[in-house]
Enzyme design. Structure first.
Site, PDB file in Angstrom:
ATOM      1  N   THR A  57       0.847  -1.186   0.000  1.00 14.11           N
ATOM      2  CA  THR A  57       0.000   0.000   0.000  1.00 14.11           C
ATOM      3  C   THR A  57       0.889   1.246   0.000  1.00 14.11           C
ATOM      4  OG1 THR A  57      -0.185  -0.075   2.401  1.00 14.11           O
ATOM      5  CG2 THR A  57      -1.918  -1.196   1.150  1.00 14.11           C
ATOM      6  N   THR A  59       1.357   4.297   1.681  1.00 13.72           N
ATOM      7  CA  THR A  59       2.067   4.797   2.864  1.00 13.72           C
ATOM      8  C   THR A  59       3.041   3.750   3.390  1.00 13.72           C
ATOM      9  OG1 THR A  59       0.215   6.236   3.454  1.00 13.72           O
ATOM     10  CG2 THR A  59       1.789   5.723   5.198  1.00 13.72           C
ATOM     11  N   CYS A  60       2.608   2.509   3.421  1.00 13.32           N
ATOM     12  CA  CYS A  60       3.443   1.431   3.959  1.00 13.32           C
ATOM     13  C   CYS A  60       4.668   1.193   3.091  1.00 13.32           C
ATOM     14  CB  CYS A  60       2.623   0.154   4.083  1.00 13.32           C
ATOM     15  SG  CYS A  60       1.109   0.375   5.047  1.00 13.32           S
ATOM     16  N   SER A  61       4.489   1.207   1.783  1.00 11.37           N
ATOM     17  CA  SER A  61       5.580   0.906   0.855  1.00 11.37           C
ATOM     18  C   SER A  61       6.497   2.084   0.579  1.00 11.37           C
ATOM     19  CB  SER A  61       5.008   0.409  -0.477  1.00 11.37           C
ATOM     20  OG  SER A  61       4.409  -0.854  -0.313  1.00 11.37           O
ATOM     21  N   VAL A  65       8.200   1.170   5.434  1.00  9.84           N
ATOM     22  CA  VAL A  65       9.224   0.131   5.301  1.00  9.84           C
ATOM     23  C   VAL A  65      10.581   0.698   4.862  1.00  9.84           C
ATOM     24  CG1 VAL A  65       9.881  -1.951   4.010  1.00  9.84           C
ATOM     25  CG2 VAL A  65       7.615  -1.781   5.032  1.00  9.84           C
TER      26      VAL A  65
END
Length: 168
Positions: A57, A59-61, A65
């Site tokens: 996703t 924000t996560c990617s 991370v």
């Protein structure tokens, strides 16, 4: 019950995980999911566990991370033995996400929290979606030393690598 600094990390916390191997380095390689007993494996280690709502996703990617990947040397300098990312996605997706981020070996563990069981047990799952919340926990030899959840949608302030590093 949410975790806070000074609490003991819960007993019997088990995630799903596909160990990385050179033979299964290709993103299309599936691997075999196994149970990862975090309570047992982390009992005598210093661990940074950060959780995201979903693999692959934005924000996560893009924001979450990569900060941990870039700061791995700094986290190691602070005595961190294990860095793990957690999401509700199945272990196949988490394994592929690790490979897509070019994470090799056990640099960062990409763990699955099926049905957000752990996140729900600490009160940090998103009630609307049923996904894991965005949070970070530092566990030092079984004791929680830092535990923060993001309350602002899309924010990576309390759970990002910089905030965790500042707490160490």
């Amino acid at each position: 019950m949410s975790l806070k600094s000074g609490d003991s990390f819960p007993d019997n916390v088990v995630f799903k995980y596909i160990p990385w191997s050179e033979e299964s380095d290709e993103i299309t390689s599936c691997g075999i999911p196994i149970d990862y007993n975090a309570s047992k494996n982390w009992a005598d280690k210093k661990v940074v566990l950060f959780s995201v709502p979903g693999a692959f996703t934005p924000t996560c990617s893009v924001n979450h991370v990569p900060g941990y990947i870039q700061n791995l040397p700094n986290l190691r300098e602070k005595g961190v033995d294990i860095v793990a990312v957690l999401a509700f996605n199945d272990p196949f997706v988490m394994s592929a996400w690790g490979k897509a981020n070019r994470v090799r070996g056990d640099e960062i563990l990409f763990l699955s929290d099926p049905e957000a069981k752990f996140s729900k047990s600490i009160g940090w799952a998103d009630e609307a979606s049923g996904r894991t919340g965005r949070y970070a926990i530092v566990i030092d030899h079984g004791k929680v030393r830092y535990a923060q959840i993001e309350t602002e949608k899309g924010a990576v302030k309390k759970s990002g690598a910089d905030a965790v590093l500042a707490s160490l």
